[in-house]
Design an enzyme around this catalytic site. Structure first.
Site, PDB file in Angstrom:
ATOM      1  N   GLU A   1      46.718 -53.802 -67.840  1.00  0.00           N
ATOM      2  CA  GLU A   1      47.246 -52.871 -66.842  1.00  0.00           C
ATOM      3  C   GLU A   1      46.047 -52.266 -66.139  1.00  0.00           C
ATOM      4  O   GLU A   1      45.230 -51.580 -66.759  1.00  0.00           O
ATOM      5  CB  GLU A   1      48.099 -51.774 -67.488  1.00  0.00           C
ATOM      6  CG  GLU A   1      48.594 -50.798 -66.419  1.00  0.00           C
ATOM      7  CD  GLU A   1      49.590 -49.765 -66.945  1.00  0.00           C
ATOM      8  OE1 GLU A   1      50.187 -49.967 -68.019  1.00  0.00           O
ATOM      9  OE2 GLU A   1      49.750 -48.743 -66.248  1.00  0.00           O
TER      10      GLU A   1
ATOM     11  N   ARG B   1      52.443 -39.648 -77.760  1.00  0.00           N
ATOM     12  CA  ARG B   1      51.099 -39.082 -77.883  1.00  0.00           C
ATOM     13  C   ARG B   1      50.906 -38.485 -79.269  1.00  0.00           C
ATOM     14  O   ARG B   1      51.869 -38.119 -79.946  1.00  0.00           O
ATOM     15  CB  ARG B   1      50.873 -37.999 -76.826  1.00  0.00           C
ATOM     16  CG  ARG B   1      50.878 -38.527 -75.403  1.00  0.00           C
ATOM     17  CD  ARG B   1      50.506 -37.425 -74.432  1.00  0.00           C
ATOM     18  NE  ARG B   1      49.087 -37.148 -74.480  1.00  0.00           N
ATOM     19  CZ  ARG B   1      48.200 -37.573 -73.599  1.00  0.00           C
ATOM     20  NH1 ARG B   1      48.575 -38.292 -72.557  1.00  0.00           N
ATOM     21  NH2 ARG B   1      46.926 -37.277 -73.733  1.00  0.00           N
TER      22      ARG B   1
ATOM     23  N   GLU C   1      53.368 -47.016 -74.839  1.00  0.00           N
ATOM     24  CA  GLU C   1      51.952 -46.690 -74.629  1.00  0.00           C
ATOM     25  C   GLU C   1      51.477 -45.928 -75.846  1.00  0.00           C
ATOM     26  O   GLU C   1      52.154 -44.998 -76.305  1.00  0.00           O
ATOM     27  CB  GLU C   1      51.790 -45.789 -73.401  1.00  0.00           C
ATOM     28  CG  GLU C   1      51.969 -46.507 -72.098  1.00  0.00           C
ATOM     29  CD  GLU C   1      51.756 -45.563 -70.926  1.00  0.00           C
ATOM     30  OE1 GLU C   1      51.331 -44.408 -71.119  1.00  0.00           O
ATOM     31  OE2 GLU C   1      52.050 -45.978 -69.805  1.00  0.00           O
TER      32      GLU C   1
ATOM     33  N   HIS D   1      49.256 -45.744 -62.680  1.00  0.00           N
ATOM     34  CA  HIS D   1      48.675 -44.404 -62.757  1.00  0.00           C
ATOM     35  C   HIS D   1      48.481 -43.800 -61.376  1.00  0.00           C
ATOM     36  O   HIS D   1      47.739 -44.335 -60.560  1.00  0.00           O
ATOM     37  CB  HIS D   1      47.354 -44.350 -63.531  1.00  0.00           C
ATOM     38  CG  HIS D   1      47.185 -43.026 -64.224  1.00  0.00           C
ATOM     39  ND1 HIS D   1      46.773 -41.906 -63.561  1.00  0.00           N
ATOM     40  CD2 HIS D   1      47.476 -42.646 -65.484  1.00  0.00           C
ATOM     41  CE1 HIS D   1      46.783 -40.891 -64.406  1.00  0.00           C
ATOM     42  NE2 HIS D   1      47.212 -41.307 -65.582  1.00  0.00           N
TER      43      HIS D   1
ATOM     44  N   ASN E   1      58.357 -44.926 -66.241  1.00  0.00           N
ATOM     45  CA  ASN E   1      57.905 -44.120 -67.389  1.00  0.00           C
ATOM     46  C   ASN E   1      58.733 -42.830 -67.434  1.00  0.00           C
ATOM     47  O   ASN E   1      58.746 -42.065 -66.463  1.00  0.00           O
ATOM     48  CB  ASN E   1      56.408 -43.814 -67.200  1.00  0.00           C
ATOM     49  CG  ASN E   1      55.832 -42.988 -68.335  1.00  0.00           C
ATOM     50  OD1 ASN E   1      56.459 -42.041 -68.793  1.00  0.00           O
ATOM     51  ND2 ASN E   1      54.646 -43.327 -68.764  1.00  0.00           N
TER      52      ASN E   1
HETATM   53  N1  PXP Z   1      50.288 -46.359 -66.940  1.00  0.00           N
HETATM   54  C1  PXP Z   1      49.664 -45.743 -67.975  1.00  0.00           C
HETATM   55  C2  PXP Z   1      48.900 -46.576 -68.936  1.00  0.00           C
HETATM   56  C3  PXP Z   1      49.772 -44.350 -68.161  1.00  0.00           C
HETATM   57  O1  PXP Z   1      49.169 -43.760 -69.204  1.00  0.00           O
HETATM   58  C4  PXP Z   1      50.548 -43.610 -67.250  1.00  0.00           C
HETATM   59  C5  PXP Z   1      50.717 -42.140 -67.457  1.00  0.00           C
HETATM   60  O2  PXP Z   1      51.473 -41.907 -68.573  1.00  0.00           O
HETATM   61  C6  PXP Z   1      51.187 -44.295 -66.202  1.00  0.00           C
HETATM   62  C7  PXP Z   1      51.015 -45.669 -66.053  1.00  0.00           C
HETATM   63  C8  PXP Z   1      52.059 -43.592 -65.211  1.00  0.00           C
HETATM   64  O3  PXP Z   1      51.289 -42.721 -64.468  1.00  0.00           O
HETATM   65  P1  PXP Z   1      52.023 -41.733 -63.461  1.00  0.00           P
HETATM   66  O4  PXP Z   1      52.819 -40.781 -64.284  1.00  0.00           O
HETATM   67  O5  PXP Z   1      50.887 -41.092 -62.726  1.00  0.00           O
HETATM   68  O6  PXP Z   1      52.896 -42.581 -62.584  1.00  0.00           O
END
Ligand code: PXP
Length: 236
Positions: free
Chosen positions: A150, A44, A69, A190, A6
């Site tokens: 997910e 967002r 996302e 996450h 990400n």
């Molecule tokens: N998955 C989703 C659905 C998320 O919203 C996020 C945060 O944007 C992540 C994964 C990645 O989380 P992190 O930045 O804590 O690795």
């Protein structure tokens, strides 16, 4: 296990000065080069990191898999259908949150969800729902026509005590097994980082992890190559 990176926080850093650098598209290309199997970005509502023009450029540049996302809004549905990422992930979104808190509440949106997803199914855009690792949410995801779930690993990542963390990990493992048994693809994400990720490589039902902050934070200090390759070394 595959890694999706990400790149939102490359944009966070860029936006801090309102300049062009660092460029999230360059980061995406480098992450792919160093072994990422996909690139994730979250457009967002307040556009606090990724902007519309980033998404358009990412679509042009990403050759592995682009995962958008997004909140379940009419605006994002239109943008996503026009952009055609390989995958969308529906997430809950509150303006005031620092990052995505909690899983998508499928029950609340169930009546309209199947209809919302139809044009994505028609265009061959895969749909993932970001959910708590719970049986009920998995059942609803399968019935609503999602291709993938997910599993939210935030609760696991936040727990400090080993025993409590083991309970959370087990919840994720059981959810992954159950989701697979219903024919859903399973990914997780996450709060995952270099210290807490290793148990995931033994959960064979989880095909991919989606990681942002930990990788970008490390990349600032050591470079994206080291940050991506080190994560891959741990999960593979
Ligand atoms: N998955 C989703 C659905 C998320 O919203 C996020 C945060 O944007 C992540 C994964 C990645 O989380 P992190 O930045 O804590 O690795």
């Amino acid at each position: 296990m595959r890694l999706a990176v990400n790149i939102d926080h490359i944009a966070t850093l860029r936006n801090a000065r309102g300049e062009q650098e660092p460029d999230p598209v360059v980061a995406a290309l480098l992450a792919e080069k160093f072994g990422a199997a996909g690139i994730v970005c979250h457009l967002r509502e307040d556009r606090r990191h990724i902007k519309d023009h980033d998404l358009a450029r990412l679509r042009q540049a990403v050759t592995t898999k682009l995962d958008l996302e997004m909140a379940m809004t009419a605006e994002l549905q239109q943008i996503a259908l026009k952009t055609k990422p390989e995958l969308i992930t529906l997430v809950p979104e509150k303006r005031e949150e620092l990052t995505t808190e909690g899983g998508f509440n499928i029950a609340r949106h169930y009546d309209v969800l199947a209809e919302y997803l139809k044009p994505f199914n028609a265009k061959g855009i895969e749909v993932s729902l970001f959910i708590e690792p719970e049986k009920k949410a998995i059942d609803l995801a399968a019935h609503a026509g999602a291709d993938m779930v997910e599993l939210h690993t935030g609760a696991y990542a936040q727990k400090k005590l080993d025993e409590v963390r083991a309970v959370e990990l087990n919840r994720i493992r059981e959810a992954a097994v159950y989701a697979r048994s219903l024919g859903l693809k399973v990914v997780a994400g996450h709060g995952l980082n270099y210290l807490n990720i290793s148990p995931f490589k033994d959960i064979v039902e989880i095909e991919e992890v989606s990681i942002g902050h930990a990788i970008i934070a490390r990349a600032v200090l050591t470079g994206l190559e080291e940050a991506v390759r080190e994560m891959l070394r741990i999960i593979q």
